[in-house]
Design a protein around this motif. Structure first.
Motif, PDB file in Angstrom:
ATOM      1  N   SER A   1      20.556  34.301   1.088  1.00 46.66           N
ATOM      2  CA  SER A   1      19.137  34.600   1.310  1.00 46.66           C
ATOM      3  C   SER A   1      18.363  34.554   0.000  1.00 46.66           C
ATOM      4  N   MET A   2      18.962  35.094  -1.066  1.00 47.60           N
ATOM      5  CA  MET A   2      18.345  35.019  -2.386  1.00 47.60           C
ATOM      6  C   MET A   2      18.023  33.583  -2.749  1.00 47.60           C
TER       7      MET A   2
ATOM      8  N   LYS B   1      17.688  30.890  -0.857  1.00 44.08           N
ATOM      9  CA  LYS B   1      16.713  30.209  -0.022  1.00 44.08           C
ATOM     10  C   LYS B   1      15.303  30.773  -0.220  1.00 44.08           C
ATOM     11  N   GLY B   2      15.207  32.043  -0.594  1.00 45.42           N
ATOM     12  CA  GLY B   2      13.908  32.577  -1.000  1.00 45.42           C
ATOM     13  C   GLY B   2      13.399  31.883  -2.252  1.00 45.42           C
ATOM     14  N   ALA B   3      14.323  31.567  -3.156  1.00 45.30           N
ATOM     15  CA  ALA B   3      13.955  30.842  -4.375  1.00 45.30           C
ATOM     16  C   ALA B   3      13.496  29.423  -4.051  1.00 45.30           C
ATOM     17  N   VAL B   4      14.151  28.788  -3.084  1.00 44.59           N
ATOM     18  CA  VAL B   4      13.748  27.440  -2.670  1.00 44.59           C
ATOM     19  C   VAL B   4      12.311  27.458  -2.155  1.00 44.59           C
TER      20      VAL B   4
ATOM     21  N   PHE C   1      28.109  34.937  -6.523  1.00 46.48           N
ATOM     22  CA  PHE C   1      26.660  34.906  -6.720  1.00 46.48           C
ATOM     23  C   PHE C   1      26.271  33.724  -7.606  1.00 46.48           C
ATOM     24  N   ASP C   2      27.015  33.545  -8.699  1.00 49.04           N
ATOM     25  CA  ASP C   2      26.727  32.437  -9.609  1.00 49.04           C
ATOM     26  C   ASP C   2      26.936  31.087  -8.932  1.00 49.04           C
ATOM     27  N   ARG C   3      27.953  30.987  -8.082  1.00 51.21           N
ATOM     28  CA  ARG C   3      28.215  29.732  -7.378  1.00 51.21           C
ATOM     29  C   ARG C   3      27.041  29.355  -6.476  1.00 51.21           C
ATOM     30  N   ILE C   4      26.534  30.324  -5.730  1.00 45.62           N
ATOM     31  CA  ILE C   4      25.386  30.077  -4.859  1.00 45.62           C
ATOM     32  C   ILE C   4      24.162  29.699  -5.684  1.00 45.62           C
TER      33      ILE C   4
END
Length: 254
Positions: A152-153, A155-158, A103-106
């Motif tokens: 998905s998390m 890209k939602g942030a992007v 998760f942290d890497r992504i």
């Protein structure tokens, strides 16, 4: 039409895939291209292709997750007219089997990395009187994709950061948009299939291709063409928008 002459363009993740296609197309259209990639060798390969075709390109290798390195790299460039945030990594997994490390890497690359580039580039654009920012989101930002929780998390942030930047800096003559590709045939896809489906690569490739109503994956060049338009002066009236480029995936699968 769509000329980028006399413009400096920074493309993160420019060593492969969509980012590389953007670098080559922007150079063809007259931009001076700065290829940012964590792999200096991949960035150099892109620059070599640019110069072999008569364009102007330079390596600006850095890890986008490291803010100071991004700030230093961008400062050396001196002027950034166009920033394309294409660098990104993916992950397969659901909420209950995604490790904290993954998760942290992504997050560090796809979210913090994009923030670091915005943090470094926006003050430069403000000082010079404007600029254009294009971020790569994904259909995963708005459609539930199986086993893509962390991706998905990110890209939602992007998508959310794109809208925020477009709103906050519109009076500084900074345009900010994002695009949401569906599946695109890049080296990442080939590596993913080889790793997860050895011996069944072609079968799975066709299966993934058919998840898009148009019946195939996108090509990096097709994605780059949309990015070119949105970063050109011809798109001067467009900001705060997301453009799906997904073979009908979002609308026709709903």
């Amino acid at each position: 039409m769509l000329s980028l002459s006399n413009k400096n363009a920074v493309i993160t993740g420019g060593g492969s895939g969509i980012g590389k296609a953007v670098c080559l197309l922007f150079a063809q259209q007259g931009a001076v291209v700065y290829v940012t990639d964590i792999s200096e060798a991949n960035a150099q390969n892109t620059v070599d292709e640019i110069t072999a075709n008569g364009g102007k390109g330079f390596v600006a290798a850095c890890d986008v997750s490291n803010q100071q390195k991004v700030v230093d790299s961008f400062a050396q460039i001196g002027r950034i007219d166009i920033l394309v945030n294409s660098a990104g990594v993916s992950h397969i997994g659901k909420a209950d089997n995604t490790s904290e490390a993954d998760f942290d890497r992504i997050y560090n690359v796809n979210v913090k990395g994009l923030y670091n580039c915005l943090f470094a580039a926006i003050p430069m654009m403000q000082k010079q009187g404007g600029g254009v920012i294009l971020n790569l989101s994904s259909v995963a930002a708005v459609v539930g994709l199986s086993d893509r929780f962390a991706y998905s998390m990110s890209k939602g942030a992007v998508y959310a950061m794109t809208m925020s930047v477009a709103k906050d800096y519109i009076k500084d003559n900074i345009r900010c948009n994002c695009i949401s590709p569906g599946r695109v045939h890049t080296p990442f896809v080939d590596n993913f299939l080889a790793k997860n489906y050895p011996g069944k690569e072609q079968e799975m490739f066709e299966k993934l291709s058919k998840t898009q109503p148009i019946g195939r994956m996108g090509k990096p060049d097709e994605i780059a063409t949309l990015i070119l338009f949105l970063c050109s002066d011809e798109a001067g009236f467009i900001t705060g928008s997301d453009y799906p480029i997904d073979g009908g995936f979002i609308k026709l699968n709903s």
